[in-house]
Design a protein around this motif. Structure first.
Motif, PDB file in Angstrom:
ATOM      1  N   GLY A 380     -29.878   3.855 -40.715  1.00 15.92           N
ATOM      2  CA  GLY A 380     -29.695   3.244 -39.406  1.00 15.92           C
ATOM      3  C   GLY A 380     -30.607   2.084 -39.091  1.00 15.92           C
ATOM      4  O   GLY A 380     -30.897   1.831 -37.922  1.00 15.92           O
ATOM      5  N   GLY A 381     -31.104   1.373 -40.103  1.00 19.65           N
ATOM      6  CA  GLY A 381     -31.933   0.209 -39.871  1.00 19.65           C
ATOM      7  C   GLY A 381     -33.417   0.434 -40.014  1.00 19.65           C
ATOM      8  O   GLY A 381     -34.216  -0.511 -39.942  1.00 19.65           O
ATOM      9  N   HIS A 382     -33.825   1.673 -40.223  1.00  7.46           N
ATOM     10  CA  HIS A 382     -35.251   1.988 -40.301  1.00  7.46           C
ATOM     11  C   HIS A 382     -35.900   1.426 -41.561  1.00  7.46           C
ATOM     12  O   HIS A 382     -37.058   0.990 -41.531  1.00  7.46           O
ATOM     13  CB  HIS A 382     -35.456   3.501 -40.214  1.00  7.46           C
ATOM     14  N   ASN A 383     -35.164   1.422 -42.671  1.00  6.89           N
ATOM     15  CA  ASN A 383     -35.745   0.883 -43.903  1.00  6.89           C
ATOM     16  C   ASN A 383     -35.969  -0.623 -43.811  1.00  6.89           C
ATOM     17  O   ASN A 383     -36.946  -1.143 -44.346  1.00  6.89           O
ATOM     18  CB  ASN A 383     -34.866   1.245 -45.109  1.00  6.89           C
ATOM     19  N   PHE A 384     -35.067  -1.315 -43.123  1.00  6.80           N
ATOM     20  CA  PHE A 384     -35.308  -2.740 -42.901  1.00  6.80           C
ATOM     21  C   PHE A 384     -36.533  -2.943 -42.010  1.00  6.80           C
ATOM     22  O   PHE A 384     -37.337  -3.847 -42.237  1.00  6.80           O
ATOM     23  CB  PHE A 384     -34.081  -3.411 -42.286  1.00  6.80           C
ATOM     24  N   GLN A 385     -36.681  -2.106 -40.995  1.00  6.37           N
ATOM     25  CA  GLN A 385     -37.844  -2.276 -40.131  1.00  6.37           C
ATOM     26  C   GLN A 385     -39.144  -2.049 -40.899  1.00  6.37           C
ATOM     27  O   GLN A 385     -40.143  -2.721 -40.655  1.00  6.37           O
ATOM     28  CB  GLN A 385     -37.763  -1.344 -38.919  1.00  6.37           C
ATOM     29  N   TRP A 386     -39.133  -1.111 -41.845  1.00 10.03           N
ATOM     30  CA  TRP A 386     -40.310  -0.930 -42.694  1.00 10.03           C
ATOM     31  C   TRP A 386     -40.553  -2.176 -43.547  1.00 10.03           C
ATOM     32  O   TRP A 386     -41.696  -2.604 -43.748  1.00 10.03           O
ATOM     33  CB  TRP A 386     -40.162   0.295 -43.589  1.00 10.03           C
ATOM     34  N   ALA A 387     -39.486  -2.788 -44.042  1.00 11.74           N
ATOM     35  CA  ALA A 387     -39.633  -4.015 -44.829  1.00 11.74           C
ATOM     36  C   ALA A 387     -40.278  -5.112 -43.987  1.00 11.74           C
ATOM     37  O   ALA A 387     -41.219  -5.787 -44.423  1.00 11.74           O
ATOM     38  CB  ALA A 387     -38.271  -4.472 -45.355  1.00 11.74           C
ATOM     39  N   TRP A 388     -39.751  -5.296 -42.758  1.00 13.70           N
ATOM     40  CA  TRP A 388     -40.320  -6.347 -41.894  1.00 13.70           C
ATOM     41  C   TRP A 388     -41.784  -6.042 -41.563  1.00 13.70           C
ATOM     42  O   TRP A 388     -42.643  -6.928 -41.626  1.00 13.70           O
ATOM     43  CB  TRP A 388     -39.529  -6.480 -40.590  1.00 13.70           C
ATOM     44  N   ALA A 389     -42.067  -4.787 -41.219  1.00 12.50           N
ATOM     45  CA  ALA A 389     -43.415  -4.427 -40.774  1.00 12.50           C
ATOM     46  C   ALA A 389     -44.431  -4.491 -41.910  1.00 12.50           C
ATOM     47  O   ALA A 389     -45.541  -5.013 -41.746  1.00 12.50           O
ATOM     48  CB  ALA A 389     -43.399  -3.033 -40.151  1.00 12.50           C
ATOM     49  N   SER A 390     -44.069  -3.953 -43.079  1.00 13.38           N
ATOM     50  CA  SER A 390     -45.014  -3.970 -44.205  1.00 13.38           C
ATOM     51  C   SER A 390     -45.192  -5.387 -44.728  1.00 13.38           C
ATOM     52  O   SER A 390     -46.294  -5.777 -45.135  1.00 13.38           O
ATOM     53  CB  SER A 390     -44.549  -3.033 -45.317  1.00 13.38           C
ATOM     54  N   GLY A 391     -44.092  -6.171 -44.724  1.00 16.02           N
ATOM     55  CA  GLY A 391     -44.205  -7.564 -45.143  1.00 16.02           C
ATOM     56  C   GLY A 391     -45.092  -8.358 -44.218  1.00 16.02           C
ATOM     57  O   GLY A 391     -45.930  -9.162 -44.663  1.00 16.02           O
ATOM     58  N   TYR A 392     -44.944  -8.143 -42.926  1.00 15.89           N
ATOM     59  CA  TYR A 392     -45.787  -8.835 -41.944  1.00 15.89           C
ATOM     60  C   TYR A 392     -47.252  -8.412 -42.103  1.00 15.89           C
ATOM     61  O   TYR A 392     -48.152  -9.265 -42.061  1.00 15.89           O
ATOM     62  CB  TYR A 392     -45.308  -8.510 -40.539  1.00 15.89           C
ATOM     63  N   ALA A 393     -47.490  -7.108 -42.295  1.00 16.49           N
ATOM     64  CA  ALA A 393     -48.865  -6.616 -42.445  1.00 16.49           C
ATOM     65  C   ALA A 393     -49.565  -7.310 -43.597  1.00 16.49           C
ATOM     66  O   ALA A 393     -50.703  -7.796 -43.453  1.00 16.49           O
ATOM     67  CB  ALA A 393     -48.840  -5.090 -42.652  1.00 16.49           C
ATOM     68  N   ALA A 394     -48.910  -7.380 -44.751  1.00 14.65           N
ATOM     69  CA  ALA A 394     -49.516  -8.053 -45.906  1.00 14.65           C
ATOM     70  C   ALA A 394     -49.642  -9.541 -45.659  1.00 14.65           C
ATOM     71  O   ALA A 394     -50.659 -10.170 -46.005  1.00 14.65           O
ATOM     72  CB  ALA A 394     -48.693  -7.782 -47.162  1.00 14.65           C
ATOM     73  N   GLY A 395     -48.600 -10.126 -45.046  1.00 17.24           N
ATOM     74  CA  GLY A 395     -48.599 -11.561 -44.816  1.00 17.24           C
ATOM     75  C   GLY A 395     -49.736 -12.052 -43.934  1.00 17.24           C
ATOM     76  O   GLY A 395     -50.152 -13.206 -44.020  1.00 17.24           O
ATOM     77  N   MET A 396     -50.253 -11.160 -43.097  1.00 15.50           N
ATOM     78  CA  MET A 396     -51.366 -11.539 -42.218  1.00 15.50           C
ATOM     79  C   MET A 396     -52.715 -11.507 -42.912  1.00 15.50           C
ATOM     80  O   MET A 396     -53.712 -11.982 -42.363  1.00 15.50           O
ATOM     81  CB  MET A 396     -51.404 -10.589 -41.019  1.00 15.50           C
ATOM     82  N   TYR A 397     -52.745 -10.982 -44.155  1.00 15.25           N
ATOM     83  CA  TYR A 397     -54.039 -10.836 -44.833  1.00 15.25           C
ATOM     84  C   TYR A 397     -54.097 -11.462 -46.218  1.00 15.25           C
ATOM     85  O   TYR A 397     -55.178 -11.645 -46.775  1.00 15.25           O
ATOM     86  CB  TYR A 397     -54.409  -9.352 -44.924  1.00 15.25           C
ATOM     87  N   VAL A 398     -52.969 -11.787 -46.814  1.00 13.12           N
ATOM     88  CA  VAL A 398     -52.994 -12.349 -48.154  1.00 13.12           C
ATOM     89  C   VAL A 398     -53.649 -13.735 -48.158  1.00 13.12           C
ATOM     90  O   VAL A 398     -53.625 -14.441 -47.149  1.00 13.12           O
ATOM     91  CB  VAL A 398     -51.572 -12.457 -48.750  1.00 13.12           C
TER      92      VAL A 398
END
Length: 398
Positions: A380-398
């Motif tokens: 129901g869209g939860h796996n995409f939300q994990w993709a967006w959230a985990s991608g954003y988390a890494a993107g803020m620190y790489v």
């Protein structure tokens, strides 16, 4: 715009994998002024996005919460999900003028096409100066300071390396175990993997009993591993599918049964006893057919309970009816496997990663995001939300 071919040189950040998590990480890091390169071995990015939701991409869920995820560490998702929520992604979708709608249970889909989401991500990457290369498989990785890799015959160095290669699910879309194999080669723990959000298969007599019911859908509560989901069940020519079954499959343990309540929210026994008094001439299959459809009701009567007027049903007969409906107990022979599984359960052990940054604790500058991590969402869209959230988390620190 993506381009196939060579990608020589040094970058601040290299993201391996041009799916949902990888592109989100890239556009976030690029927006911070980092020089970012995305590498994907396929001929185009976002293939799983494009095929998701029947081509309309169930891109998030309005009710996404940590409870919608499975992981050996159920608390791991909380940090990323709280810092990049479903509302943040919805705002991005609205910024790009992409029309969308709620289908049910908070599931948000594009009105037009999944292509809108992929183009949005690519437009954001372009605006952030991200370089995206397709048809560029990575053949060797050496972690260090800097990290070095061989991709498409070129040597590339970077300060931060992000693994966003997904899992084993849907290999025809190009899925591989690259990220999981890399993690193991680096000595990182990987939680056991298996197909999830996947149809069940039946064999032998259980499958024969359902012959001719393929295509029939029923409202059920389907339970496996102690978790029940009220959604539709779909009979198939190989077994059982539908949202209820896909959800339950993530909790199913091989060799265990699945309990399917065919009359959710109803006490079938009490209902039959009441009707026996009020409408004694009414036939059993007619009562069952109101919920199960005529075809399924007829089959249940052929298999387990003889059809006859309710006045001829004893209390023992009614107990027998309820025993094959509440629940109907099914013993799957297996699942359809990674071929049709929407996601891969398991992955890189979250104990090896920072929940705030997704960085590997033992290898500075190495990050794992998205499906390759031991975090699996509900349907129901939860796996995409994990993709967006985990991608954003890494993107803020790489």
């Amino acid at each position: 715009m993506t381009e196939p071919g060579r990608a020589t040189g040094d970058f601040d950040v290299v993201v391996i994998g041009g799916g949902a998590a990888g592109l989100m990480c890239a556009l976030t890091a690029g927006g911070r002024g980092r020089r970012v390169l995305v590498l994907d071995h396929a001929n185009r990015v976002g293939k799983k996005i494009l095929m998701s939701g029947g081509g309309r991409c169930n891109f998030t869920n309005m009710y996404c919460e940590p409870e919608n995820f499975i992981s050996a560490n159920p608390h791991f998702v909380k940090s990323a999900l709280s810092r990049y929520t479903q509302w943040d992604f919805i705002a991005l979708v609205e910024k790009h003028g992409i029309p969308y709608h709620e289908k049910k249970l908070g599931q948000l889909f594009c009105d037009r096409s999944s292509k809108d989401i992929v183009q949005m991500l690519l437009d954001e990457c372009a605006a952030a100066g991200v370089t995206v290369r397709t048809d560029t498989p990575v053949t060797d990785v050496a972690t260090g300071a800097p990290h070095r890799l061989q991709a498409g015959g070129d040597a590339i160095a970077c300060e931060s390396l992000v693994i966003a290669t997904g899992g084993y699910s849907i290999p025809r879309m190009g899925a591989t175990g690259f990220g999981l194999d890399l993690a193991r080669s680096l000595g990182l723990a990987v939680q056991p993997t298996r197909p999830a959000l996947v149809p069940f298969t039946l064999s032998g007599r259980p499958l024969e009993e359902l012959e001719g019911l393929s295509g029939v859908s029923l409202d059920t509560v389907t339970t496996a591993g102690g978790m029940g989901f009220r959604e539709n069940l779909l009979f198939t020519h190989r077994g059982l599918s539908g949202p209820a079954v896909l959800q339950a499959s993530s909790y199913w343990v091989e060799g265990e049964p699945v309990a399917i309540d065919l009359f959710p929210g109803m006490d079938l026994g009490a209902h039959l006893r009441e009707l026996r008094e009020q409408r004694p001439k009414l036939e059993l299959k007619s009562v069952l057919g109101e919920q199960l459809t005529r075809r399924v009701a007829q089959r249940w009567c052929e298999l387990w309970v003889e059809n006859r007027p309710l006045e001829r049903l004893s209390n023992a007969d009614i107990e027998q009816v309820t025993g094959v409906c509440q629940p109907w107990t099914v013993w799957p022979s297996g699942t359809e496997g990674y071929r049709t599984a929407e996601v891969t359960l398991g992955g890189v052990d979250t104990a090896a990663l920072s929940s705030k940054t997704m960085e590997c604790r033992s290898i500075p500058g190495l990050y794992f995001i998205g499906e390759v991590v031991d975090v699996t969402g509900h349907l129901g869209g939860h796996n995409f939300q994990w993709a967006w959230a985990s991608g954003y988390a890494a993107g803020m620190y790489v």
